[in-house]
Design an enzyme around this catalytic site. Structure first.
Site, mmCIF file in Angstrom:
data_model
loop_
_atom_site.group_PDB
_atom_site.id
_atom_site.type_symbol
_atom_site.label_atom_id
_atom_site.label_comp_id
_atom_site.label_asym_id
_atom_site.label_seq_id
_atom_site.Cartn_x
_atom_site.Cartn_y
_atom_site.Cartn_z
ATOM 1 C CG LEU A 9 -14.754 55.760 -1.691
ATOM 2 C CD1 LEU A 9 -13.749 56.498 -0.840
ATOM 3 C CD2 LEU A 9 -15.307 54.563 -0.942
ATOM 4 C CG LEU B 3 -11.366 59.156 -3.229
ATOM 5 C CD1 LEU B 3 -10.995 58.214 -4.355
ATOM 6 C CD2 LEU B 3 -12.883 59.356 -3.165
ATOM 7 C CB CYS B 4 -11.839 56.563 3.121
ATOM 8 S SG CYS B 4 -12.971 57.816 3.742
ATOM 9 C CB THR B 5 -7.892 54.724 -0.424
ATOM 10 O OG1 THR B 5 -6.716 54.020 -0.872
ATOM 11 C CG2 THR B 5 -8.348 55.670 -1.505
#
Length: 411
Positions: A401, A361-363
């Site tokens: 996402l 994930l982009c976190t």
């Protein structure tokens, strides 16, 4: 030099064959092939059975054990539980549907929750499950639903006691709370139940969860039983059920030790004897979720990439917080700590390295392991998160996402 975080003691509930962890006697690589994809949760039915069998040996003979389905409502798990426990405790009409698909009798099922919808209450009344009343408004709504349907509602009162379960992971009693009716308002509530001609079953007192200190649980159980005895002058009918909650925890993090349930059981036997002298026909119930299933489950994901960034090794895996929010530290942890982790297909490999395991994930919150010493892993290896049988799959944001969802299997 990279400083590692404190390490966990070995997880021994799942045997190892060769280099493979086994679940239900199946080697992990073979189980992954059987499931057909990663990530997935796997629950070991024998471990669940053994946990309940052992718990019964340690608790008083007359004590009833209920399964709190919110911990893991997977239908196959609940079906398995139906033959092992004395009842189910629900947190929604959705869980009620799963429970009623099993052989468990509705008279041994109860529903709790601070914001039950009128439609849910109608379903619960029609099903004949016991509704734990949590407010005066809910009490009046139940009475209205009962009158409209012509079916007498089965009710208990959830009490918000003046005391709390000390040292618990989440406190659900004592002080101002959304859960239950405040202890000092109980006489008024019981009088109203009698006026409304509802079928009064007893009390539900749930003070907190995830507690590893036997002394704290013993104190809360004794206070719960004393409170039920104190309220005897106000009962609209004799108590049939006294649910004193749960709170039994499991160790997740380094330094934590298992709960001494034998000590809890010995003290509870004495407290129950005092209660039974006043209420000989009543059942005393404990309501457990995490303790029954938490250690029987693992979460499995696969290494997609391996890279070094400024001296630190990162394993990128195809699972993460969207499947296992608790293991990422974003489900109630104030300071993030690692769950026990293994490389499930390299259990006996001696070469170790310090790694960070992160999801896709982009976190930066998507972390499954931070600076842990593990066998050297490569792309395609299987990462295992232990202690994942409770509050894993259904407590996680699967749609975050738009990543693929995880599977679940009971083996």
């Amino acid at each position: 030099m990279i400083k590692t975080v404190p390490q966990h003691p070995p997880m021994t509930q799942f045997p190892v064959k060769g280099n493979n962890l086994t679940v239900g006697g199946i080697e992990l690589t073979r189980l992954a092939a059987r499931v057909g994809k990663t990530p997935f949760y796997a629950y070991d039915r024998q471990l669940i059975t053994d946990r309940i069998t052992e718990l019964r040996r340690q608790m008083p003979d007359e004590l009833k054990i209920h399964y709190a389905m919110k911990a893991n409502p997977m239908p196959a798990v609940v079906q398995h539980m139906a033959a092992l426990v004395d009842g189910f405790d629900l947190a929604s009409a959705g869980e009620m549907k799963v429970a009623l698909d099993t052989p468990m009798s509705a008279e041994n099922i109860s529903m709790a929750g601070p914001g039950k919808r009128p439609q849910e209450l109608m379903q619960a009344v029609a099903a004949g499950v016991t509704i734990n009343i949590e407010s005066f408004h809910e009490l009046e709504t139940i009475a209205s639903v009962s009158g409209q349907s012509g079916i007498q509602a089965q009710v208990a009162v959830r009490i918000n006691p003046a005391f709390e379960l000390k040292a618990s992971g989440m406190k659900m009693g004592g002080g101002p709370k959304q859960f239950g009716i405040d202890e000092e308002l109980l006489p008024e509530a019981l009088t109203r139940i009698n006026e409304l001609n509802l079928d009064f079953k007893g009390f539900h007192i749930y003070s907190g969860s995830q507690n590893l200190k036997a002394e704290a649980i013993i104190e809360a159980q004794q206070k719960s039983i004393d409170l039920a005895i104190k309220l005897s002058d106000y009962h609209p009918a004799p108590i049939k059920k006294l649910n004193i909650g749960g709170g039994y925890g499991i160790p997740y993090f380094p330094g934590e030790t298992p709960l001494d349930t034998r000590q809890v059981g010995d003290a509870l036997a004495k407290a129950m004897a005092k209660f039974k002298a006043v209420n000989p026909q009543a059942e005393v119930i404990i309501e457990l979720g995490r303790y029954l299933v938490g250690e029987a489950g693992i979460y499995v994901c696969q290494v997609l990439d391996k890279k070094i960034s400024r001296g630190q090794i990162f394993l990128m895996v195809n699972g993460g917080l969207h499947h296992h929010l608790a293991a990422s530290g974003n489900f109630g942890q104030v300071i993030r700590k690692n769950y026990p982790v293994a490389i499930g297909n390299k259990m006996n490999k001696p070469e170790k390295e310090t790694v960070n395991i992160v999801g896709p994930l982009c976190t930066p919150l998507d972390i499954l392991a931070d600076k842990m010493d593990l066998p050297a892993a490569e792309i395609g290896d299987l990462v295992v998160i232990y202690q994942s049988g409770a509050y894993g799959y259904t407590a996680s944001p699967h749609q975050f996402l738009s990543q693929p969802e995880a599977e679940q299997v009971l083996v």
